[in-house]
Scaffold this active site. Structure first.
Site, PDB file in Angstrom:
ATOM      1  N   HIS A  72       0.840  -1.204   0.000  1.00 29.62           N
ATOM      2  CA  HIS A  72       0.000   0.000   0.000  1.00 29.62           C
ATOM      3  C   HIS A  72       0.874   1.253   0.000  1.00 29.62           C
ATOM      4  CE1 HIS A  72      -4.112  -1.704   1.468  1.00 29.62           C
ATOM      5  NE2 HIS A  72      -3.545  -2.458   0.566  1.00 29.62           N
ATOM      6  N   TYR A 200      -9.521   4.908   7.473  1.00 28.85           N
ATOM      7  CA  TYR A 200      -9.766   5.213   8.890  1.00 28.85           C
ATOM      8  C   TYR A 200     -10.887   6.251   8.919  1.00 28.85           C
ATOM      9  CZ  TYR A 200      -5.359   2.960  10.289  1.00 28.85           C
ATOM     10  OH  TYR A 200      -4.357   2.056  10.530  1.00 28.85           O
ATOM     11  N   PRO A 292      -4.718  -0.222  18.825  1.00 33.90           N
ATOM     12  CA  PRO A 292      -4.455  -0.692  17.458  1.00 33.90           C
ATOM     13  C   PRO A 292      -4.475   0.396  16.388  1.00 33.90           C
ATOM     14  CG  PRO A 292      -6.655  -1.338  18.171  1.00 33.90           C
ATOM     15  CD  PRO A 292      -5.988  -0.743  19.364  1.00 33.90           C
ATOM     16  N   LYS A 296       0.694  -0.556  15.260  1.00 26.22           N
ATOM     17  CA  LYS A 296       2.114  -0.591  15.628  1.00 26.22           C
ATOM     18  C   LYS A 296       2.523  -1.805  16.473  1.00 26.22           C
ATOM     19  CE  LYS A 296       3.428   2.986  13.488  1.00 26.22           C
ATOM     20  NZ  LYS A 296       3.899   2.592  12.165  1.00 26.22           N
ATOM     21  N   TYR A 383       3.619   6.501  10.252  1.00 29.67           N
ATOM     22  CA  TYR A 383       2.785   5.364   9.841  1.00 29.67           C
ATOM     23  C   TYR A 383       3.622   4.289   9.158  1.00 29.67           C
ATOM     24  CZ  TYR A 383      -1.455   2.854   8.671  1.00 29.67           C
ATOM     25  OH  TYR A 383      -2.435   1.887   8.597  1.00 29.67           O
TER      26      TYR A 383
END
Ligand code: APR
Ligand code: PHB
Length: 388
Positions: A72, A200, A292, A296, A383
């Protein structure tokens, strides 16, 4: 029985450590309380940082991940029905790989089986002894018999509820904790994902996440209360609560179907420090937990294991204890940055209170994230994973 490193726990941390040590000729035995099938039945997050991918390759277990994992280049954030995209590739030059933690655990178990290194499943009453002496020992029961494992070092990779951290005398370890007043209700379905990238979702009804395991398997989450009963969540109710939180396009593309797994997880931030006591080294969830949001958990377990495996390799090959002495500080420096990022993403995207001030601050922060290249770059850097 005697070994160089006794590893407690056959989750990703223990298995990866065992594999890296074995490749450098360091003997190790893994003691796991559960059966292999039980360990593989746990569903966890599925976003792998590039540094974790590299470490799995180094451990010789990356081939299935490269075949089946989805690379991704960005992630999407939907705020009150409007979707925004953040490109990691443009902002950092890096990507993440979407591949389930269960699959990684399986690859690590298969890799270990191929080396013949011992893993003792269903090891009960594991107890640590003499951890501050030159001769630490681990005792346990397996197959109805009592056993003792003498070793040079113990790696406590037995997760948040394990015994390793609890074996350190009170006063020698400090815990820092934040418990959030909500959880995640997750389902796994054999339906195609709504989007090629993770979404998200920040919505007045609460957080949601659209994730995936493959082009035909999706993972969805909803923010829920801590007292929620899973029996009160038939699949239809899950889909009806998810739909209004999505944007129009995602709602139109959403394919619903029966769940093949459904569970509720509380959200917690936790760090125990230091991560070493005598000959005992803690790694992964045994030492720290992240909520979550940001995925990580596994990646932090992997970075701990990278530092610890390097330190043990230096110790055995060069008789240098410097890496072991610095292990806790090095690991914690990265742990705290991931704790900060996971806490920040959690506070940014969940419905955290009924206070309109909190909500307005979230909107201001999100608007800044979408408009400022500096803010977007900081997000993307964290990220995709900070360097070791
Ligand atoms: N004796 C032996 N084994 C134990 C004991 C014990 N007393 N207590 C726990 N274990 C085992 C558990 O059964 C589990 O298989 O230790 C293992 C710990 O594995 P994880 O909980 O998966 O922790 P870790 O390997 O650190 O992986 C971190 O996994 O928990 C997720 O979200 C977390 O993604 C993160 C990653
Ligand atoms: C998941 O796919 O399970 C997942 C993905 C991203 C997260 C958490 C969980 O932040």
């Amino acid at each position: 029985m005697r070994t160089q490193v006794a590893i407690i726990g056959a989750g990703p941390a223990g298995l990866l450590l065992g594999q890296l040590l074995h490749r450098h000729g360091i003997d190790n035995v893994i003691l796991e309380r559960q059966t292999r099938d039980h360990v593989l039945s746990r569903i966890r997050a599925g976003v792998i940082e590039q540094v974790t991918v590299d470490l799995l390759d180094e451990a010789g277990v990356g081939s299935r991940m490269h075949r089946n994992g989805l690379v991704h280049e960005g992630v999407q954030i939907c705020v009150d029905g409007v979707r925004h995209r953040l490109s990691f590739k443009e902002l950092t030059g890096k990507t993440v790989t979407v591949y389930g933690q269960t699959e990684i655990t399986k690859d690590l178990m298969d890799g270990r089986a191929a080396t013949g290194a011992p893993t003792i499943y269903s090891a009960h009453d594991v107890a640590l002894h003499d951890i501050c002496s030159e001769r630490p020992r681990v005792t346990y029961r397996a197959g109805g018999q009592a056993h003792e494992l003498a070793c040079d070092f113990i790696a406590g990779c037995d997760g948040f509820h394990g015994i390793s951290r609890k074996g350190v005398p009170a006063g020698a370890i400090t815990s820092h904790e934040r418990v959030y007043p909500f959880g995640w209700l997750g389902i796994l379905t054999d339906t195609p994902p709504v989007s090629e990238e993770l979404i998200y979702v920040r919505h007045p009804l609460g957080f949601a996440l659209c994730s995936m395991r493959s082009p035909t398997r999706s993972r969805y989450y909803l923010q829920c209360g801590l007292a929620e009963d899973i029996e009160a969540w038939p699949d239809e109710r899950f889909w009806e609560e998810l739909k209004p939180r999505l944007d129009d396009e995602a709602r139109a593309r959403l394919v619903t179907g029966p769940s093949i797994e459904k569970s509720i997880a509380p959200l917690r931030s936790f760090v125990a420090e230091p991560m070493r006591f005598g000959k005992l080294f803690l790694a992964g969830d045994a030492a720290h937990i992240v909520p979550p949001t940001g995925a990580k958990g596994l990646n932090l377990a992997a970075s701990d294991v990278q530092y610890l495996s390097r330190a043990l390799i230096d110790y055995y090959s060069e008789k240098s204890a410097a890496g072991l002495d610095h292990y806790s500080d090095r690991a914690l420096a990265r742990v705290w940055k991931a704790e900060r990022f996971s806490w920040w993403m959690t506070m940014l995207l969940h419905r955290i209170s009924d206070n309109s001030f909190d909500y307005k601050i979230q909107l201001a922060e999100l608007d800044y994230l979408f408009r400022s290249k500096a803010a977007a770059t900081a997000f993307a850097e964290n990220y995709v994973g900070l360097p070791y």
